[in-house]
Design an enzyme around this catalytic site. Structure first.
Site, mmCIF file in Angstrom:
data_model
loop_
_atom_site.group_PDB
_atom_site.id
_atom_site.type_symbol
_atom_site.label_atom_id
_atom_site.label_comp_id
_atom_site.label_asym_id
_atom_site.label_seq_id
_atom_site.Cartn_x
_atom_site.Cartn_y
_atom_site.Cartn_z
ATOM 1 N N SER A 51 71.869 -23.629 10.349
ATOM 2 C CA SER A 51 71.729 -22.253 9.864
ATOM 3 C C SER A 51 70.511 -22.076 8.977
ATOM 4 O O SER A 51 70.331 -22.799 7.989
ATOM 5 C CB SER A 51 73.000 -21.915 9.063
ATOM 6 O OG SER A 51 72.760 -20.904 8.117
ATOM 7 N N GLY A 52 69.709 -21.074 9.285
ATOM 8 C CA GLY A 52 68.556 -20.761 8.437
ATOM 9 C C GLY A 52 68.997 -20.303 7.059
ATOM 10 O O GLY A 52 68.369 -20.632 6.046
ATOM 11 N N PHE A 53 70.095 -19.576 7.019
ATOM 12 C CA PHE A 53 70.627 -19.099 5.738
ATOM 13 C C PHE A 53 71.041 -20.280 4.869
ATOM 14 O O PHE A 53 70.719 -20.357 3.683
ATOM 15 C CB PHE A 53 71.826 -18.177 5.997
ATOM 16 C CG PHE A 53 72.504 -17.691 4.762
ATOM 17 C CD1 PHE A 53 72.020 -16.599 4.067
ATOM 18 C CD2 PHE A 53 73.646 -18.328 4.273
ATOM 19 C CE1 PHE A 53 72.642 -16.145 2.915
ATOM 20 C CE2 PHE A 53 74.279 -17.885 3.124
ATOM 21 C CZ PHE A 53 73.772 -16.791 2.441
ATOM 22 N N ASP A 93 66.796 -16.232 2.313
ATOM 23 C CA ASP A 93 66.622 -16.414 3.765
ATOM 24 C C ASP A 93 65.709 -15.298 4.292
ATOM 25 O O ASP A 93 66.148 -14.383 4.965
ATOM 26 C CB ASP A 93 68.012 -16.365 4.411
ATOM 27 C CG ASP A 93 67.983 -16.562 5.922
ATOM 28 O OD1 ASP A 93 66.979 -17.078 6.441
ATOM 29 O OD2 ASP A 93 68.978 -16.165 6.572
ATOM 30 N N ASP A 119 69.119 -22.424 14.544
ATOM 31 C CA ASP A 119 68.780 -21.039 14.208
ATOM 32 C C ASP A 119 67.289 -21.026 13.885
ATOM 33 O O ASP A 119 66.887 -21.430 12.797
ATOM 34 C CB ASP A 119 69.617 -20.642 12.985
ATOM 35 C CG ASP A 119 69.239 -19.295 12.417
ATOM 36 O OD1 ASP A 119 68.509 -18.545 13.087
ATOM 37 O OD2 ASP A 119 69.686 -19.006 11.290
ATOM 38 N N HIS A 155 75.137 -9.570 16.319
ATOM 39 C CA HIS A 155 75.542 -9.726 14.922
ATOM 40 C C HIS A 155 75.910 -8.366 14.343
ATOM 41 O O HIS A 155 75.373 -7.343 14.759
ATOM 42 C CB HIS A 155 74.396 -10.359 14.129
ATOM 43 C CG HIS A 155 74.843 -11.099 12.906
ATOM 44 N ND1 HIS A 155 76.155 -11.467 12.688
ATOM 45 C CD2 HIS A 155 74.155 -11.557 11.826
ATOM 46 C CE1 HIS A 155 76.235 -12.115 11.538
ATOM 47 N NE2 HIS A 155 75.042 -12.178 10.991
#
Ligand code: SPV
Ligand code: MG
Length: 291
Positions: free
Chosen positions: A43-45, A55, A82, A187
Site C-alpha cells: 500500500s502506498g498509503f 500519501d 499499489d 474506490h
C-alpha cells in the site's frame, strides 16, 4: 515456494475472491502471510505513513520498489503493488511495471489520478483525474511492459472519490477494460456500501472488480461475495493502523507506569520476535559452519 501472479489470477478468474491485507514493510508482510490472507497489498498509503509522510506522491518510485522487493524476499504470497499513478505518464508506467514485475510483484494497481496524487480518503482532497484517453494509453503501456501474461494490470478509477458520479465511473471502467485492463478497482469514501454496491450491480463488463472497503466497513466478505463480481477485497490500511494502535497504547502505559512492569504482559515476548527472525536457523547454521 513463491506464489505467483498465476496463483492470484487463478483465484480471481475461477470466480473466487482473494482477501488481501496491507503491509508497509517485510515484517508486516510476513504477518499477513502467517495470518493466512491470500495476498499482500503493498500500500502506498501504508508505506508513506511508515515513512512519516502524507500519501501525496512524496515517496519515490525507487523507495516503494525497494520496500516491495524486500517484502517479496521475505514472503511467498502474491503481492499486489499499489503504484499510484505509475509515477508519471505512460513512459514512466512502462519502467514502473518492468521494475515491479522483476522485483516479484504479482499485480500492479494504477490509478487514473494526475501526478502528483492526493490520498483518496481525505475530506476535501484535490482529486484531479486524467482524461480517459490518456489513462487508456497508460494501461496499454502497462500491458506492453509486462513479461508474464499472468501478471495482472489492475486499472483503478477514482471517479467516485472525485465526486463525478456513477455514470462517469462506469464510463471510465468500460474504457479501461476496453484498453485491456485485467481488473477494475473501484474506490469509494462513502461511509456505507451503497455507492459501491450500486456501481457493482450496474457493472456490465467482464473484468472482475477490486474493492477497498476501508470507509464502509459494513462491506463484509460475505456481502462482497454475494455481489458475484468482486475478485479481490483489499484491507487497505489495517496493518499500519494496528501498529499505531499497539504502539500508542503500550508507549502511554510505560510513561504512565514509569517502567515496563505492566506493559510486558501485553506485548509479545522477545522469543516471538526471535521466531520471526528465524534465530533457530541462525543457531543451526552456527553449529554447522562456525569453526
Ligand atoms: C492505499 O492503501 O495506498 C490505497 C487505498 O491506495 S486508499 O488509501 O484508501 O486510497
Ligand atoms: Mg494508494
Amino acid at each position: 515456494m513463491r506464489k505467483t501472479s498465476k496463483d492470484l489470477r487463478e483465484i480471481v478468474m475461477s470466480g473466487g475472491m482473494a482477501r488481501v491485507m496491507a503491509a508497509h514493510d517485510p515484517l508486516s508482510a510476513m504477518l499477513v502471510e502467517e495470518a493466512e490472507f491470500d495476498g499482500i497489498w503493498a500500500s502506498g498509503f501504508e508505506i508513506s505513513a511508515a515513512m512519516g509522510l502524507a500519501d501525496v506522491s512524496l515517496v519515490s518510485m525507487t523507495e516503494h520498489l525497494n520496500n516491495m522487493r524486500n517484502m517479496a524476499n521475505r514472503t511467498s504470497l502474491p503481492i499486489i503493488a499499489d503504484v499510484d499513478t505509475g509515477y508519471g505518464n505512460a513512459i514512466n508506467v512502462i519502467y514502473t511495471v518492468r521494475e515491479f514485475e522483476a522485483a516479484g510483484a504479482a499485480a500492479v494497481v494504477i490509478e487514473d489520478k494526475m501526478f502528483p496524487k492526493v490520498t483518496s480518503l481525505i475530506d476535501g482532497g484535490r482529486q484531479d483525474l486524467l482524461s480517459i484517453a490518456e489513462f487508456q494509453g497508460k494501461i496499454e503501456a502497462a500491458l506492453s511492459a509486462r513479461k508474464d501474461p499472468n501478471f495482472l494490470i489492475i486499472a483503478r478509477t477514482e471517479a467516485l472519490i472525485a465526486g463525478l458520479g456513477e455514470r462517469e465511473a462506469l464510463e471510465r471502467a468500460r474504457a479501461y477494460e476496453a484498453a485491456g485492463a485485467d481488473m477494475i478497482l473501484i474506490h469509494s469514501k462513502q461511509k456505507t456500501p451503497d455507492e459501491i454496491e450500486s456501481f457493482i450491480n450496474a457493472w456490465d463488463g467482464k473484468a472482475r472488480i477490486v474493492i477497498v472497503p476501508t470507509a464502509y466497513p459494513q462491506m463484509t466478505e460475505a456481502r462482497a461475495r454475494a455481489l458475484n463480481k468482486v475478485g479481490v477485497l483489499i484491507y487497505g490500511n489495517h496493518a499500519i493502523r494496528a501498529a499505531v494502535t499497539g504502539m500508542q497504547k503500550i508507549f502511554a502505559q510505560i510513561i504512565q507506569d514509569g517502567g515496563i512492569q505492566n506493559a510486558d504482559a501485553d506485548i509479545v515476548p522477545v522469543s516471538e520476535i526471535f521466531r520471526l527472525q528465524k534465530m533457530d536457523e541462525v543457531k543451526e547454521n552456527e553449529k554447522r559452519f562456525l569453526r
